[in-house]
Design a protein around this motif. Structure first.
Motif, PDB file in Angstrom:
ATOM      1  N   PRO A  69       2.734   2.579  -8.023  1.00  0.00           N
ATOM      2  CA  PRO A  69       1.655   1.317  -8.052  1.00  0.00           C
ATOM      3  C   PRO A  69       1.142   0.737  -6.856  1.00  0.00           C
ATOM      4  CG  PRO A  69       4.167   0.957  -8.186  1.00  0.00           C
ATOM      5  CD  PRO A  69       3.940   2.221  -8.200  1.00  0.00           C
ATOM      6  N   LEU A  70       1.400   1.551  -5.796  1.00  0.00           N
ATOM      7  CA  LEU A  70       0.818   1.229  -4.370  1.00  0.00           C
ATOM      8  C   LEU A  70      -0.250   2.406  -4.170  1.00  0.00           C
ATOM      9  CD1 LEU A  70       3.639  -0.734  -2.659  1.00  0.00           C
ATOM     10  CD2 LEU A  70       1.396  -1.643  -3.433  1.00  0.00           C
ATOM     11  N   ARG A  71      -0.332   3.236  -4.899  1.00  0.00           N
ATOM     12  CA  ARG A  71      -1.721   4.095  -4.430  1.00  0.00           C
ATOM     13  C   ARG A  71      -3.043   3.428  -4.704  1.00  0.00           C
ATOM     14  NH1 ARG A  71       0.329   8.286  -6.508  1.00  0.00           N
ATOM     15  NH2 ARG A  71       0.900   9.423  -4.816  1.00  0.00           N
ATOM     16  N   LEU A  72      -3.478   2.660  -3.883  1.00  0.00           N
ATOM     17  CA  LEU A  72      -4.773   1.851  -4.363  1.00  0.00           C
ATOM     18  C   LEU A  72      -5.866   2.169  -3.425  1.00  0.00           C
ATOM     19  CD1 LEU A  72      -2.787  -1.440  -3.872  1.00  0.00           C
ATOM     20  CD2 LEU A  72      -3.288  -0.273  -6.254  1.00  0.00           C
ATOM     21  N   THR A  73      -6.960   1.964  -3.830  1.00  0.00           N
ATOM     22  CA  THR A  73      -8.403   2.198  -3.284  1.00  0.00           C
ATOM     23  C   THR A  73      -9.054   1.036  -2.632  1.00  0.00           C
ATOM     24  OG1 THR A  73     -10.047   3.446  -3.492  1.00  0.00           O
ATOM     25  CG2 THR A  73      -9.570   2.038  -5.300  1.00  0.00           C
ATOM     26  N   ALA A  74      -9.678   1.181  -1.774  1.00  0.00           N
ATOM     27  CA  ALA A  74     -10.689   0.029  -1.064  1.00  0.00           C
ATOM     28  C   ALA A  74     -11.212  -0.820  -2.159  1.00  0.00           C
ATOM     29  CB  ALA A  74     -11.756   0.757  -0.285  1.00  0.00           C
ATOM     30  N   GLY A  75     -10.873  -2.089  -2.272  1.00  0.00           N
ATOM     31  CA  GLY A  75     -11.411  -3.051  -2.973  1.00  0.00           C
ATOM     32  C   GLY A  75     -10.238  -3.626  -3.905  1.00  0.00           C
ATOM     33  N   ILE A  76      -9.032  -3.006  -3.705  1.00  0.00           N
ATOM     34  CA  ILE A  76      -7.730  -3.347  -4.867  1.00  0.00           C
ATOM     35  C   ILE A  76      -6.774  -3.466  -3.587  1.00  0.00           C
ATOM     36  CG2 ILE A  76      -6.170  -3.240  -6.400  1.00  0.00           C
ATOM     37  CD1 ILE A  76      -8.230  -1.144  -7.979  1.00  0.00           C
ATOM     38  N   GLU A  77      -6.049  -4.595  -3.510  1.00  0.00           N
ATOM     39  CA  GLU A  77      -4.761  -4.721  -2.443  1.00  0.00           C
ATOM     40  C   GLU A  77      -3.816  -5.265  -3.132  1.00  0.00           C
ATOM     41  OE1 GLU A  77      -6.265  -7.316   0.769  1.00  0.00           O
ATOM     42  OE2 GLU A  77      -8.017  -5.759   1.342  1.00  0.00           O
ATOM     43  N   PRO A  78      -2.533  -4.817  -2.659  1.00  0.00           N
ATOM     44  CA  PRO A  78      -1.243  -5.608  -3.349  1.00  0.00           C
ATOM     45  C   PRO A  78      -1.312  -7.052  -2.892  1.00  0.00           C
ATOM     46  CG  PRO A  78      -0.931  -4.216  -1.242  1.00  0.00           C
ATOM     47  CD  PRO A  78      -2.152  -4.362  -1.426  1.00  0.00           C
ATOM     48  N   SER A  79      -0.529  -7.792  -4.139  1.00  0.00           N
ATOM     49  CA  SER A  79      -0.445  -9.136  -3.736  1.00  0.00           C
ATOM     50  C   SER A  79       1.007  -9.430  -3.102  1.00  0.00           C
ATOM     51  CB  SER A  79      -0.008  -9.948  -4.998  1.00  0.00           C
ATOM     52  OG  SER A  79       0.985  -9.384  -5.607  1.00  0.00           O
ATOM     53  N   ASP A  80       1.398 -10.684  -2.942  1.00  0.00           N
ATOM     54  CA  ASP A  80       2.686 -10.950  -1.805  1.00  0.00           C
ATOM     55  C   ASP A  80       3.786 -10.692  -3.117  1.00  0.00           C
ATOM     56  OD1 ASP A  80       2.001 -12.954  -3.844  1.00  0.00           O
ATOM     57  OD2 ASP A  80       2.451 -14.679  -2.215  1.00  0.00           O
ATOM     58  N   ASP A  81       4.022  -9.886  -3.996  1.00  0.00           N
ATOM     59  CA  ASP A  81       4.973  -9.696  -4.953  1.00  0.00           C
ATOM     60  C   ASP A  81       6.003  -8.955  -4.269  1.00  0.00           C
ATOM     61  OD1 ASP A  81       6.505  -8.856  -6.774  1.00  0.00           O
ATOM     62  OD2 ASP A  81       5.082  -8.969  -8.298  1.00  0.00           O
ATOM     63  N   PRO A  82       7.239  -9.088  -4.161  1.00  0.00           N
ATOM     64  CA  PRO A  82       8.064  -8.393  -3.136  1.00  0.00           C
ATOM     65  C   PRO A  82       8.516  -7.262  -3.952  1.00  0.00           C
ATOM     66  CG  PRO A  82       9.081 -10.675  -3.964  1.00  0.00           C
ATOM     67  CD  PRO A  82       7.898 -10.527  -4.378  1.00  0.00           C
ATOM     68  N   VAL A  83       8.552  -7.395  -5.615  1.00  0.00           N
ATOM     69  CA  VAL A  83       8.860  -6.075  -6.148  1.00  0.00           C
ATOM     70  C   VAL A  83       7.823  -5.119  -6.154  1.00  0.00           C
ATOM     71  CG1 VAL A  83       9.364  -5.640  -8.419  1.00  0.00           C
ATOM     72  CG2 VAL A  83      10.184  -7.631  -7.713  1.00  0.00           C
ATOM     73  N   LEU A  84       6.670  -5.409  -6.157  1.00  0.00           N
ATOM     74  CA  LEU A  84       5.521  -4.365  -6.075  1.00  0.00           C
ATOM     75  C   LEU A  84       5.750  -3.662  -4.794  1.00  0.00           C
ATOM     76  CD1 LEU A  84       3.063  -3.219  -6.732  1.00  0.00           C
ATOM     77  CD2 LEU A  84       1.708  -5.134  -5.886  1.00  0.00           C
ATOM     78  N   ALA A  85       5.890  -4.381  -3.480  1.00  0.00           N
ATOM     79  CA  ALA A  85       6.104  -3.838  -2.166  1.00  0.00           C
ATOM     80  C   ALA A  85       7.431  -2.823  -2.350  1.00  0.00           C
ATOM     81  CB  ALA A  85       6.391  -4.857  -1.268  1.00  0.00           C
ATOM     82  N   PHE A  86       8.510  -3.315  -2.961  1.00  0.00           N
ATOM     83  CA  PHE A  86       9.654  -2.312  -2.994  1.00  0.00           C
ATOM     84  C   PHE A  86       9.732  -1.363  -3.785  1.00  0.00           C
ATOM     85  CE2 PHE A  86      13.913  -1.464  -4.671  1.00  0.00           C
ATOM     86  CZ  PHE A  86      14.718  -1.283  -3.425  1.00  0.00           C
ATOM     87  N   ARG A  87       8.730  -1.232  -4.655  1.00  0.00           N
ATOM     88  CA  ARG A  87       8.494  -0.207  -5.688  1.00  0.00           C
ATOM     89  C   ARG A  87       8.242   1.039  -5.076  1.00  0.00           C
ATOM     90  NH1 ARG A  87       4.994  -1.601 -10.737  1.00  0.00           N
ATOM     91  NH2 ARG A  87       5.637   0.274 -11.667  1.00  0.00           N
ATOM     92  N   ALA A  88       7.409   1.117  -4.094  1.00  0.00           N
ATOM     93  CA  ALA A  88       6.983   2.153  -3.314  1.00  0.00           C
ATOM     94  C   ALA A  88       8.127   3.159  -2.602  1.00  0.00           C
ATOM     95  CB  ALA A  88       6.036   1.729  -2.439  1.00  0.00           C
ATOM     96  N   ARG A  89       9.037   2.004  -2.250  1.00  0.00           N
ATOM     97  CA  ARG A  89      10.271   2.962  -1.686  1.00  0.00           C
ATOM     98  C   ARG A  89      11.358   3.652  -2.425  1.00  0.00           C
ATOM     99  NH1 ARG A  89       9.724  -1.785   1.570  1.00  0.00           N
ATOM    100  NH2 ARG A  89      11.605  -2.689   0.919  1.00  0.00           N
ATOM    101  N   ALA A  90      11.510   2.814  -3.701  1.00  0.00           N
ATOM    102  CA  ALA A  90      12.452   3.354  -4.895  1.00  0.00           C
ATOM    103  C   ALA A  90      11.722   4.474  -5.414  1.00  0.00           C
ATOM    104  CB  ALA A  90      12.576   2.303  -5.712  1.00  0.00           C
ATOM    105  N   TYR A  91      10.568   4.502  -5.547  1.00  0.00           N
ATOM    106  CA  TYR A  91       9.618   5.764  -6.490  1.00  0.00           C
ATOM    107  C   TYR A  91       9.968   6.791  -5.391  1.00  0.00           C
ATOM    108  CZ  TYR A  91       7.924   2.928  -9.884  1.00  0.00           C
ATOM    109  OH  TYR A  91       7.925   1.964 -10.967  1.00  0.00           O
TER     110      TYR A  91
END
Ligand code: HEM
Length: 318
Positions: free
Chosen positions: A285-307
């Motif tokens: 979910p964090l393979r993003l491209t210019a023009g799209i950024e992650p929000s301040d959601d801690p679950v979103l940030a954590f998913r990259a590590r779990a994946y």
């Protein structure tokens, strides 16, 4: 009767390690199943095209949402970590999309067939997986433990007890990316958004009786038959946040009346040529491209590590 301790307030707990969470996911699913994803183990991949509508062009600089159509790879899955759970089980389904951008770049959109996630923080997710681990005697979760978890986390009662529909096919479900992402336009204006794939065929679920009659791999068969008749399409619907809409909590949905745009149309045309190569791939979910950024959601940030943890284990055939 014992009264469960209230859950710590979101954000006050230490973030667990990815290894701790993935260990607990393995235990919850009765695994590990060597070489398999620790969630959404059973899946199948297809190819197609995404054609932007143009309506997102003034809201984000992301090229696939404003320029020419791009090729996509799509993986549909059942959310269980056990690949042998039959397709008729009333579990959440996944839809992971990779947009292949010019110059070899890529961006992913990873979504589930429910509008709200079952935890607000990684620590809550860890506690939930522990509450759901099977009892050694019955092989099933201990419902008293699950009820105690829900009583201690009343804000999660609805997402945890929501019954995901058993679909007619992977092509008859809506899929939500659940988290908030931030679109950035040409003037660097930032707008929180949420994504949903809406099936062109309409949402269609099976009755529990019909679901119980399906073969273990009916979702794969149904999709192949559907594709043989015609391409399978989804619309990318995007909600735009209003002032007080929460951006950090994936367990809370935004009101359905939020302004929504139609960002484009995904058309799936055929199975991928190399199923094995795509099974071994890692969507994020964090393979993003210019023009799209992650929000301040801690679950979103954590998913990259779990994946990454799950990918490492399955790549080593663990
Ligand atoms: C704390 C939260 C979460 C954790 C720890 C978690 C963990 C995982 C792990 C370990 C995998 C396997 C990754 C791999 O081996 O490639 C996975 C796959 C997946 N997850 Fe999550 N997940 C979380 C939240 C979510 C959310 C919020 C969504 C949807 C919006 C989601 C949708 C999916 C899907 C669709 C897949 C399959 C991707 C594919 O087909 O490769 N997950 N998850």
């Amino acid at each position: 009767m014992s009264i469960p301790a209230p859950a710590p307030a979101a954000g006050t707990e230490p973030v667990p390690s990815a290894a701790e969470v993935v260990d607990s996911m393995e235990e919850m699913s009765g695994g590990p199943f060597p070489g398999q994803r620790r969630s959404s183990a059973r899946g199948i991949c297809f190819k197609g095209t995404f054609e932007p509508s143009g309506d997102a062009a003034r809201l984000t600089t992301a090229s696939h949402l404003r320029d020419a159509p791009v090729p996509v790879t799509v993986r549909f899955s059942n959310s269980e970590g056990n690949p042998d759970v039959p397709d008729g089980a009333p579990v959440t389904r996944g839809m992971a999309v990779r947009f292949h951008l010019p110059d070899g770049e890529a961006t992913d959109l990873v979504a589930l067939s429910v509008p709200r996630f079952v935890a607000s923080t990684p620590a809550e997710f860890l506690r939930l997986t522990r509450a759901l681990r099977p009892d050694p005697g019955t092989g099933q979760p201990d419902m008293a433990r699950v009820r105690a978890f829900v009583a201690a986390h009343p804000h999660l009662a609805e997402p945890i007890t929501q019954q995901p529909p058993v679909p007619v096919g992977y092509g008859t479900l809506a899929y939500w990316a659940v988290h908030t992402f931030v679109w950035v336009d040409e003037e660097s204006v930032r707008r929180p958004v949420r994504y949903r794939w809406e099936p062109a065929a309409g949402r269609q679920a099976l009755t529990p009786k019909d679901a119980a009659r399906q073969a273990g791999d009916y979702l794969t068969d149904e999709f192949r038959r559907r594709l043989a008749r015609a391409p399978v399409a989804f619309a990318l619907r995007v909600q735009l946040a209003e002032e007080d809409d929460p951006t950090a909590d994936p367990s809370v949905a935004w009101p359905e009346q939020r302004r929504e745009i139609d960002a484009g149309r995904l058309v799936i045309t055929a199975p991928v040529d190399d199923q094995e190569r795509w099974e071994a791939e890692a969507f994020s979910p964090l393979r993003l491209t210019a023009g799209i950024e992650p929000s301040d959601d801690p679950v979103l940030a954590f998913r990259a590590r779990a994946y990454a943890e799950s990918y490492g284990r399955r790549s080593r055939q663990e």
